[in-house]
Structures are given as C-alpha cells and as structure tokens.
Design an enzyme around this catalytic site. Structure first.
Site, PDB file in Angstrom:
ATOM      1  CB  SER A 267      -1.150  -0.022   1.277  1.00  0.00           C
ATOM      2  OG  SER A 267      -2.251  -0.746   0.767  1.00  0.00           O
ATOM      3  CB  ALA A 268       4.766   1.519   0.506  1.00  0.00           C
TER       4      ALA A 268
END
Length: 386
Positions: free
Chosen positions: A67-68
C-alpha cells in the site's frame, strides 16, 4: 551484520537503527534511503535479496511495497488537479459516467482520495486475474453500491483504491495510471519505481513473504486490541471484506501479478526510488519538482480523522496520504506519506525537508506501523533533532 551504503555526517543513528533491525528486530533483507532538501543523506542496504534465500541484497534491489503504492497513485490525481485536468470537487461520474449507478452520483473525486467514497468492499470479489483486467474491474466497481453515504464517513479502501484511482486516470488521460507514472514521474526523476513491472526489470526484484516478529520474550511483539483482532477474524466485517476484495489472495511473487497495474497494492520500488519520489513532491531534485507548494498543502490537509470503518483504529488522511497520528506515526505532525502493510514506508516532511523510503522483503502482521520502519523514523528524528 554486513550493511552496505553511506550516511552523511550526523545521520549515523540511522545506520545504527538499520543494523539493529537485522540483529534484534528480525529483518532479513531491506534498504532505507533518506533525502534532505533534495539531496541523498542516507542510502543503506543489507541482508538477502529474497526472504527465503541467501543471495545478497545489492544496490538497486527492488521489492513490492504494497500500500505504499497508494501515495504514488495519489500524486497522479493531484498532479492532474494541479494541471487543471481534474477537479477535486467534481463528481466522479463527470469523468466516469457509469460510476453514477447505485447511489454514487454525489461521490466526489476528493472522497476517493480521502477514503470517504463508501466503497471499501465488493459484493463480488475479483480473482487476481480479474483484478488485473481494468475493463472488468471498472464495471464491477461502477455497479457496487456504497456501504455508507459518500463523504459522510471514512474507511480504508485497501484494494478498491486501485480501480477507483486507476479508472479516473484512464478516463481523464487515456493512459493507464502505471503508464502515466512511468512517463510523468518515474521517467523525469529516473526512479526505480513501477506500477506494472516491465519484464525487463523482473530480475532486480526480490521474493517477498510473511515473517514472524521476534518473540514476545524480547518485548518486541504487541498484542492488537480485541476489537481489531475480532474485525480481522470476522469474514463478514468491513475489515476482512476490504482486504478480500481480491480473492483468493494473490501470489505477490507471481510475475503476472507484478506486471498488473494495481496502484493500491502492487507497486515495486527501491528504497531510493520511494524516497526520491517524496523528495520531489516537496522540493526540487536534480531540477525536477512535482508538487507546487499549494498542492503540498492540499495533499496534507486533514480530510478524514477518527475511527476508521475498516481499520477499526483512529486514522488520519489527507488527499490520498496518511497523516501523522497514533495509527501511522511519521516524522512530525506535518509529515504525509503512506505505509505498506507489514513493512514498507514512504513519506515527506516539508518543514524539515526530509523524504524517507524503506523497503523490505519480510512482511509482518502490522498494518500501518511496522516496528522496523518506526525504528528508522525515530533515528531520523534523532539525527535532525526534531
């Protein structure tokens, strides 16, 4: 532990914390890069390239950052706003007419970025192959009814953020969000960062996997609150359903998954690529700057705060970025960025000029605040006296 790379004078605490991550916190392979005022001041790597292997991590080894990736996707939409091609206060349906169905006609672009669209789950989850098909995914998302009134509340759109942001970019620009990132962000900045990994780069990417944190006897394991544990255990909860919007869970080492364009979850980057990206959001890096000062302020202005309907903890979001708080501590209250579940972290701190990137091949059960990344952030804080 044999750690490679360099640190500028004054940033020695970051090297010490990085070594400790291997010796005490159980890292197997990782890298960390820090920029300050557009210049690299930390560039470290160590361990094995593959979570289950012995080949050494080399300079330029890349990993999936989960999710970065969302922070990179958010930048695309905000740059389109900055260029006058997208309006934060326009309905999503203005650009994507089919999206108006099922009570979503008042969903705004800013609701998508701030996790307020009410679409964290799908009544019919997508298989990994379906998730990689932008046409099919767009149809499914457009038909989905929101689980709360858009704009009225917030909850983490763990997987659906891929298709919401990706389809908006495709409708506005005619390009996939992965292609836009390659052409307009990664290319000009010479970033080792991809959403949709090219086959030619596959040999640089390590194998990732789930790893256990060190034993509780070392005082390093924390027990999640009962409400959080129950939410993840309940198949009917928004929490479980949000993360299960792709079912079965994809194999993150599968070349087909890595080649897909899923800007919520499958970006691949080096630590340097992630840090350099954030450095260019807040300042000039080798003649390139992405965000104007006004866009920086818009990105980190609080849009969502308090109990998260999906993560079941208090979260804070700007426009596509997590903000400093108890769920996701960053460098200072003015920082903005995004973690990757169980490991990676990228963020910028405009006041100090710091941009940070950490990638690892060993993922933990933590969602928004991995102990290894937090140890490095604390060391940066020490180094700059923040």
């Amino acid at each position: 532990m044999d750690v490679n790379g360099t640190v500028a004078e004054g940033f020695e605490p970051v090297r010490q914390a990085f070594v400790r991550n291997f010796e005490v916190l159980g890292d197997r392979g990782a890298a960390v890069t820090v920029y300050r005022d557009g210049h690299k001041v930390v560039d470290l790597w160590g361990g094995a390239r593959d979570v289950d292997g012995t080949e050494p991590w080399r300079h330029g080894t890349a990993q999936i950052v989960r999710s970065a990736t969302k922070g990179v996707a958010a930048a695309v939409l905000l740059l389109l706003v900055q260029h006058g091609e997208l309006d934060l206060d326009a309905p999503v349906g203005q650009y994507w007419p089919e999206f108006k169905d099922a009570g979503k006609e008042r969903t705004l672009v800013r609701h998508v970025l701030a996790h307020r669209a009410g679409l964290p789950v799908l009544d019919r989850p997508l298989t990994p192959a379906e998730a990689a098909d932008p046409d099919l995914a767009a149809v499914v998302v457009a038909a989905q009814a929101p689980v709360w009134e858009p704009g009225a509340d917030h909850g983490y759109h763990a997987q659906t953020y891929s298709w919401l942001t990706g389809e908006l970019v495709r409708r506005v620009t005619g390009r996939s969000i992965g292609a836009w990132i390659a052409d307009e962000i990664a290319g000009p900045l010479e970033l080792d960062l991809w959403v949709g990994l090219p086959e030619a780069e596959a040999g640089r990417v390590g194998r990732v996997g789930q790893v256990e944190a060190p034993s509780a006897a070392g005082g390093l394991k924390t027990r999640p609150k009962r409400s959080v544990s129950e939410a993840y255990a309940d198949p009917s909860s928004l929490t479980r359903r949000a993360f299960a919007a792709i079912t079965p869970a994809p194999d993150e080492n599968d070349p087909a998954y890595r080649a897909a364009v899923l800007p919520a979850s499958n970006g691949i980057a080096t630590a340097e690529g992630l840090a350099r990206f954030y450095a260019a959001l807040i300042g000039e890096v080798d003649g390139v700057r992405l965000f104007t000062p006004e866009t920086v302020e818009a990105a980190r202005a609080e849009h969502s705060a308090g109990p998260d309907r999906v993560l079941v903890v208090n979260t804070r979001f700007g426009l596509g970025y997590m903000l400093h708080g108890t769920a996701s501590p960053l460098l200072t209250p003015g920082s903005f960025g995004h973690p990757g579940r169980g490991g990676a972290l990228g963020f910028a701190d405009p006041e100090s000029g710091i941009a940070f990137g950490y990638v690892t091949n060993g993922f933990r059960k933590s969602v928004t605040a991995d102990a290894r990344a937090q140890a490095l952030v604390g060391a940066v804080r020490t180094a700059i006296g923040a």
